[in-house]
Design an enzyme around this catalytic site. Structure first.
Site, PDB file in Angstrom:
ATOM      1  N   CYS A 207      20.682  25.244  35.052  1.00  0.00           N
ATOM      2  CA  CYS A 207      20.780  25.392  36.408  1.00  0.00           C
ATOM      3  C   CYS A 207      21.781  24.629  37.169  1.00  0.00           C
ATOM      4  O   CYS A 207      21.727  23.198  36.895  1.00  0.00           O
ATOM      5  CB  CYS A 207      19.496  25.471  37.265  1.00  0.00           C
ATOM      6  SG  CYS A 207      19.592  25.565  39.044  1.00  0.00           S
TER       7      CYS A 207
ATOM      8  N   GLU B 255      17.431  20.797  47.017  1.00  0.00           N
ATOM      9  CA  GLU B 255      17.927  21.442  48.303  1.00  0.00           C
ATOM     10  C   GLU B 255      17.192  20.479  49.656  1.00  0.00           C
ATOM     11  O   GLU B 255      17.878  20.739  50.560  1.00  0.00           O
ATOM     12  CB  GLU B 255      17.321  22.770  48.432  1.00  0.00           C
ATOM     13  CG  GLU B 255      18.279  23.841  47.618  1.00  0.00           C
ATOM     14  CD  GLU B 255      19.649  24.179  48.077  1.00  0.00           C
ATOM     15  OE1 GLU B 255      19.595  24.034  49.350  1.00  0.00           O
ATOM     16  OE2 GLU B 255      20.629  24.150  47.260  1.00  0.00           O
TER      17      GLU B 255
ATOM     18  N   ASP C  38      27.375  29.681  44.632  1.00  0.00           N
ATOM     19  CA  ASP C  38      25.886  29.426  44.232  1.00  0.00           C
ATOM     20  C   ASP C  38      25.045  29.730  45.257  1.00  0.00           C
ATOM     21  O   ASP C  38      25.310  30.061  46.419  1.00  0.00           O
ATOM     22  CB  ASP C  38      25.846  27.728  43.679  1.00  0.00           C
ATOM     23  CG  ASP C  38      24.225  27.425  43.406  1.00  0.00           C
ATOM     24  OD1 ASP C  38      23.906  28.160  42.509  1.00  0.00           O
ATOM     25  OD2 ASP C  38      23.815  26.576  43.702  1.00  0.00           O
ATOM     26  N   SER C  39      23.676  29.672  45.071  1.00  0.00           N
ATOM     27  CA  SER C  39      22.637  30.094  45.942  1.00  0.00           C
ATOM     28  C   SER C  39      22.547  28.809  46.967  1.00  0.00           C
ATOM     29  O   SER C  39      21.836  29.040  48.126  1.00  0.00           O
ATOM     30  CB  SER C  39      21.343  30.145  45.095  1.00  0.00           C
ATOM     31  OG  SER C  39      21.003  28.962  44.468  1.00  0.00           O
TER      32      SER C  39
ATOM     33  N   HIS D 264      21.996  23.215  39.777  1.00  0.00           N
ATOM     34  CA  HIS D 264      21.359  22.132  40.759  1.00  0.00           C
ATOM     35  C   HIS D 264      20.904  20.947  40.057  1.00  0.00           C
ATOM     36  O   HIS D 264      20.961  20.084  40.564  1.00  0.00           O
ATOM     37  CB  HIS D 264      20.015  22.818  41.390  1.00  0.00           C
ATOM     38  CG  HIS D 264      20.180  23.638  42.803  1.00  0.00           C
ATOM     39  ND1 HIS D 264      20.847  24.831  42.524  1.00  0.00           N
ATOM     40  CD2 HIS D 264      19.831  23.382  44.141  1.00  0.00           C
ATOM     41  CE1 HIS D 264      20.906  25.212  43.743  1.00  0.00           C
ATOM     42  NE2 HIS D 264      20.307  24.533  44.804  1.00  0.00           N
TER      43      HIS D 264
HETATM   44  N1  DGL Z   1      21.903  26.698  41.079  1.00  0.00           N
HETATM   45  C1  DGL Z   1      21.170  27.866  40.843  1.00  0.00           C
HETATM   46  C2  DGL Z   1      21.235  27.981  39.176  1.00  0.00           C
HETATM   47  O1  DGL Z   1      22.390  27.551  38.624  1.00  0.00           O
HETATM   48  C3  DGL Z   1      20.038  28.530  41.377  1.00  0.00           C
HETATM   49  C4  DGL Z   1      18.837  27.996  41.898  1.00  0.00           C
HETATM   50  C5  DGL Z   1      18.072  28.755  42.394  1.00  0.00           C
HETATM   51  O2  DGL Z   1      18.369  29.264  43.625  1.00  0.00           O
HETATM   52  O3  DGL Z   1      16.827  29.156  42.249  1.00  0.00           O
HETATM   53  O4  DGL Z   1      20.305  28.716  38.570  1.00  0.00           O
END
Ligand code: DGL
Length: 272
Positions: free
Chosen positions: A185, A151, A10-11, A187
């Site tokens: 997302c 984050e 993931d990011s 997150h």
């Molecule tokens: N967790 C990520 C997602 O599911 C990315 C959040 C991001 O880096 O903007 O989209």
């Protein structure tokens, strides 16, 4: 083969929502997680950049000899749609498992989708939901600030900053009368309690990380790749920025200590 790890990326911290579920349903599996914390957020970047990052992330996991790759990132799953064809191992993103769970959950036919700007722009979840059932009504909203909150460790449902941002983004969907909300997302499930407190118990939240982990378990079984060991597997974590802040929030979220975290330079990785 089966003792090789499951690769998850993931990011940043969001993919831990998939890891949490994987540990629960497949405790014997080894997991290698990469969080691209130096380059988060992905969701406000161009499609070209997201595709490049996704190839590097997958390339790093392949260099660790993983047996499957999970893009536990709504943004990558929505934008880097050619990635699976370039990989020598089975792959899943989050869109299909999550959209399927939402279609199965709704009673009033009104489904909300929240994600990053790139995800919402791609209409990935919307298209998949309507492909499965074109009678459903879908509402979309991008919520980029949620990524920054998570984050930076703003994850408590009692935090007034979290509550304010939740209300700002979700008031329209509340008025629209959705009964199911896709946390598109990975997150976002980390602040699911705050979202649920605002929308009320009658709205079912669909956790993209969790649904994808459950789907990945089926995928492993289908490919005969389940680890048959009767010992608990190990999780190793890699990040592209400092390890300390990742460890802190990861431990709170996973509810267990996160010992093996290493820093890597992702810019040097290429998908072979
Ligand atoms: N967790 C990520 C997602 O599911 C990315 C959040 C991001 O880096 O903007 O989209």
């Amino acid at each position: 083969m089966s003792e090789q790890a499951i690769g998850v990326f993931d990011s940043g911290l969001g993919g831990l929502t998939a890891v949490k579920e994987l540990i629960k349903v497949l405790p014997q599996e080894n997991i290698i997680y990469f969080g691209d914390t130096a380059r988060v957020p992905y969701g406000s970047r161009s499609d070209e950049t997201i595709k490049k990052y996704a190839r590097q992330d997958a390339g790093f996991l392949l260099s660790k000899n993983v047996k499957i790759i999970i893009a536990a990132c709504g943004t990558v799953s929505s934008v880097a749609t050619e990635l699976p064809d370039e990989l020598p191992v089975p792959f899943t993103g989050v869109v299909i498992p999550t959209a399927t769970a939402a279609v199965n959950s709704t009673h009033n036919g009104k489904i909300g989708i929240i994600g990053t700007s790139a995800t919402v722009k791609s209409c990935s979840y919307k298209n998949e939901i309507l492909r499965q059932n074109d009678k459903l009504t879908v509402f979309q909203q991008d919520c980029p600030l949620f990524v920054n909150l998570v984050e930076n460790g703003f994850i408590s449902e009692d935090d007034c900053i979290v509550q304010m941002v939740v209300e700002r983004y979700l008031s329209q969907m509340k008025r629209d009368g959705i009964d199911t909300l896709i946390l598109g997302c990975t997150h976002f499930p980390i602040i699911a309690k705050a979202i649920s407190n605002y929308l009320g118990n009658h709205v079912t939240l669909i956790d993209s990380g969790k649904e994808t982990a459950l789907y990945a378990a089926h995928l492993l079984s289908r490919h005969d790749l389940l680890n048959q060991s009767n010992q608990n597997g190990k999780c190793s974590y890699y990040v592209s920025d400092t390890v300390e802040s990742f460890m802190h929030t990861a431990e709170i979220f996973l509810g267990q200590s996160v010992e093996k975290v290493k820093h890597i330079n992702i810019e040097q990785v290429a998908l072979q």
